[in-house]
Design an enzyme around this catalytic site. Structure first.
Site, PDB file in Angstrom:
ATOM      1  N   ILE A  73      84.663  68.321  90.726  1.00 39.87           N
ATOM      2  CA  ILE A  73      85.694  69.214  90.229  1.00 39.87           C
ATOM      3  C   ILE A  73      87.080  68.653  90.470  1.00 39.87           C
ATOM      4  CG2 ILE A  73      84.350  71.312  90.537  1.00 39.87           C
ATOM      5  CD1 ILE A  73      86.520  71.634  92.983  1.00 39.87           C
TER       6      ILE A  73
ATOM      7  N   ARG B  49      88.140  65.904  89.873  1.00 38.98           N
ATOM      8  CA  ARG B  49      88.635  65.135  88.748  1.00 38.98           C
ATOM      9  C   ARG B  49      89.377  66.076  87.797  1.00 38.98           C
ATOM     10  NH1 ARG B  49      84.691  62.460  84.478  1.00 38.98           N
ATOM     11  NH2 ARG B  49      85.153  64.391  83.404  1.00 38.98           N
ATOM     12  N   ASP B  50      88.716  67.196  87.491  1.00 37.56           N
ATOM     13  CA  ASP B  50      89.367  68.168  86.625  1.00 37.56           C
ATOM     14  C   ASP B  50      90.671  68.649  87.228  1.00 37.56           C
ATOM     15  OD1 ASP B  50      86.383  69.794  85.478  1.00 37.56           O
ATOM     16  OD2 ASP B  50      87.645  68.297  84.518  1.00 37.56           O
ATOM     17  N   LEU B  51      90.527  69.020  88.507  1.00 39.30           N
ATOM     18  CA  LEU B  51      91.647  69.647  89.183  1.00 39.30           C
ATOM     19  C   LEU B  51      92.895  68.778  89.120  1.00 39.30           C
ATOM     20  CD1 LEU B  51      91.655  72.303  90.728  1.00 39.30           C
ATOM     21  CD2 LEU B  51      91.418  70.990  92.831  1.00 39.30           C
TER      22      LEU B  51
ATOM     23  N   CYS C 147      93.882  67.322  85.356  1.00 37.51           N
ATOM     24  CA  CYS C 147      94.514  68.283  84.464  1.00 37.51           C
ATOM     25  C   CYS C 147      95.890  68.672  85.002  1.00 37.51           C
ATOM     26  CB  CYS C 147      93.657  69.517  84.325  1.00 37.51           C
ATOM     27  SG  CYS C 147      92.079  69.126  83.588  1.00 37.51           S
TER      28      CYS C 147
END
Ligand code: SF4
Ligand code: SF4
Lengths: 110, 478
Positions: free
Chosen positions: A64, A66-68, A71
């Protein structure tokens, strides 16, 4: 198809169609295939704020973090993540190693 | 759920393997013992409950699996399945591919069975004082080319067929049409293919040179050797025509071979009392050197002395199946065979052709009369009732569409339950017109014969696949 042999061109085409639609149907009942997510952004509602059964993020299906971070830092994903470009530039300042201290990231109240 | 086998034809080869021709899709499948049991077992008008059938089977799991395959392939379907709406016409106006030019309706022979002059002609008689043009003018021929090129939409290739009467009685019109077509087609980047049917009596060196130079597809009307030919194909004096045509045919075939032209075909009209088609085939290919031979039962009312009776059709079918043996032997060795009727049927079976109309008449093909009027095909052009406009004024699209709608096989009640429907679609409009006075009727007097011939084709197809599985690759299109 072990009991029937398609002989003419028409039969072979029909069978190819049947086989193809069956393959698609089978694919839907199996685990979703590994998807290549574009780095920094994603088109699906990927887990970003969940924890696994042990309260950490290691067991989640994808990092997660990576997303966190991606983004937040690079592409502004407003629905899930405060944007670091204009509204919350210091949102993750309290968090040095997200795998361990992600809980220190606070909520953002717009 | 109640399931039922759809319209089909089951058949076996000499090794006992079962096959099925599935009418709605035109697919041909080979079946093992279990699949064969299923196709036969569900062939019940009210259908069979699938769960019961499977449960009672010795191997329920396999039966269920095979049944699933047959259902997905459209061989066995739910009894109450909603049928797709009756097939529609392709988008109209359908682009033309072929124009048949009746360059003359005069003939130098007087064949007793000819529909052009005999009692079975459908030409509207000239009104008193009306003058009919019996030769197409060069202008009309050129206008026909213009009409074809502008009505062929995106097609890269069009075909022009010259017909008569005796076609070569009007060689100037043929030459004018070809010269003009070459020039015009180049301008619109289309290719033109020419063909012609002739009785061969007027094949001079000049004509032979012209035809082979332009790579004509040539069909010669000939009934066989001297004995056969001279029974019906006679001069006005009543004398036979064989002696006059034979040397000309030999010359044409030799020149065509030299120039590597297209195959030259013989068209044999089969009448009552004719020699066996096997002898005729061997004579025409072996002795005269034809590449292909097609046989057509004479079109005639049943009371004509030359009409084939029931017995005649039965014999013809038996002879066809003997000739099919030759075909299988040639195919097994990888060689083409010149039995055109069977060759065409096998190609259609292999491709899985599914016709809504029996032929291209009115669809991709039209006939042009000597005066430039359009008709469904060459056989209809002299009939005012079937006129569809003219090459000058254009095609009457409304009348054309109305005819095609009415002639659609789904409107032919008897054909709807016939397994041979995808190949026959009710048969020749002209034949139906002669028989029933209505071109859109099904040729029900032909059914036994058609189904018998399709059965022969199916069996031959399976035999050739076993002997030489690659043989049909020549017919494959992508
Ligand atoms: S005309 Fe006869 S053989 Fe042809 S499709 Fe109709 S029913 Fe079948
Ligand atoms: S209507 Fe009959 S003669 Fe005319 S093109 Fe069709 S099959 Fe041939």
């Amino acid at each position: 198809m072990k009991h029937i042999l398609p002989l003419n061109q028409k039969a072979r085409r029909l069978w190819a169609m049947v086989a193809q639609s069956r393959q698609q149907a089978v694919a839907l009942t199996q685990d979703p295939p590994p998807t290549e997510y574009p780095f920094g952004c994603t088109t699906i509602f990927a887990p970003g704020w969940e924890v696994d059964s042990s309260g950490g993020t290691n067991g989640l299906c994808q990092p997660i973090e990576r997303d966190l971070y991606d983004c937040y830092h690079t592409c502004y994903w407003p629905a899930q993540v405060p944007d670091g470009v204009t509204n919350a530039p210091s949102w993750t300042a309290s968090c040095g190693a997200p795998m361990n201290d992600w809980k220190s990231i606070d909520l953002v109240f717009p | 759920m109640r399931l039922r086998t759809v319209l089909h034809r089951r058949f076996h080869d000499e090794h006992g393997t079962a096959f099925v021709y599935v009418t709605p899709s035109a697919a041909i499948l080979a079946l093992d013992g279990l699949a064969g049991q299923l196709v036969a077992g569900f062939d019940v008008p009210d259908g069979v409950d699938d769960a019961d059938f499977v449960a009672q089977h010795a191997d329920p799991a396999e039966a269920r699996r095979a049944l699933g395959d047959l259902v997905d392939l459209g061989v066995i379907r739910p009894v109450d399945e909603v049928r797709p709406p009756a097939a529609q016409l392709p988008p109209m106006p359908f682009p033309l591919a072929t124009l048949v030019l009746n360059v003359t309706n005069k003939c130098n022979l007087s064949c007793t069975y000819c529909y052009e002059y005999g009692a079975d002609k459908i030409a509207t008689p000239a009104a008193p004082g009306e003058k009919r043009v019996s030769r197409m003018t060069e202008d009309t021929a050129r206008q026909s080319i213009d009409f074809l090129l502008r009505s062929s939409a995106e097609r890269p290739q069009v075909s022009i067929t010259f017909f008569g009467g005796e076609t070569l009685l009007n060689f100037p019109a043929i030459r004018a049409a070809v010269d003009y077509a070459e020039q015009q087609a180049k301008a619109v980047r289309k290719r033109v293919h020419y063909s012609l049917t002739t009785n061969a009596t007027l094949l001079t060196d000049e004509v032979i040179d012209f035809l082979t130079t332009h790579r004509f597809g040539i069909t010669i009307s000939i009934d066989g050797d001297a004995g056969e030919q001279d029974r019906h194909r006679v001069w006005k004096s009543g004398a036979g025509s064989f002696a006059d045509m034979e040397p000309r045919i030999r010359k044409l075939i030799a020149t065509n071979k030299e120039r590597k032209g297209r195959p030259i075909g013989a068209r044999v009209t089969v009448t009552r009392g004719a020699k066996s088609v096997i002898d005729t085939y061997r004579f025409l290919t072996g002795d005269l050197g034809f590449d292909e031979v097609g046989f057509a039962p004479v079109t005639a009312g049943p009371d004509r002395t030359w009409a084939l009776g029931d017995q005649g059709y039965e014999n013809l079918l038996a002879e066809f199946s003997t000739l099919a043996e030759d075909y299988v032997a040639a195919a097994a060795a990888g060689r083409a065979h010149g039995f055109a009727n069977l060759g065409d049927l096998l190609r259609e079976l292999h491709q899985g052709i599914h016709k809504a109309h029996p032929c291209g008449a009115g669809l991709g093909l039209l006939g042009v009369s000597t005066e430039g009027e359009l008709g469904l095909c060459h056989r209809f052009v002299e009939s005012k009732d079937h006129a569809l406009g003219s090459v000058r004024k254009g095609l009457d699209e409304g009348k054309r569409t109305a005819f095609l709608e009415q002639a659609h096989v789904d409107h032919k009640t008897d054909c709807r339950v016939c397994f041979a429907k995808p190949l026959c679609a009710g048969g020749c409009y002209h034949e139906a017109h002669v028989r029933y006075g209505d071109a859109t009727r099904a040729n029900l007097h032909y059914c036994e014969w058609i189904r018998g011939f399709v059965d022969l084709g199916l069996k031959t197809y399976a035999r050739i696949l076993r002997a030489n599985p690659k043989f049909f690759a020549r017919y494959e299109s992508s």
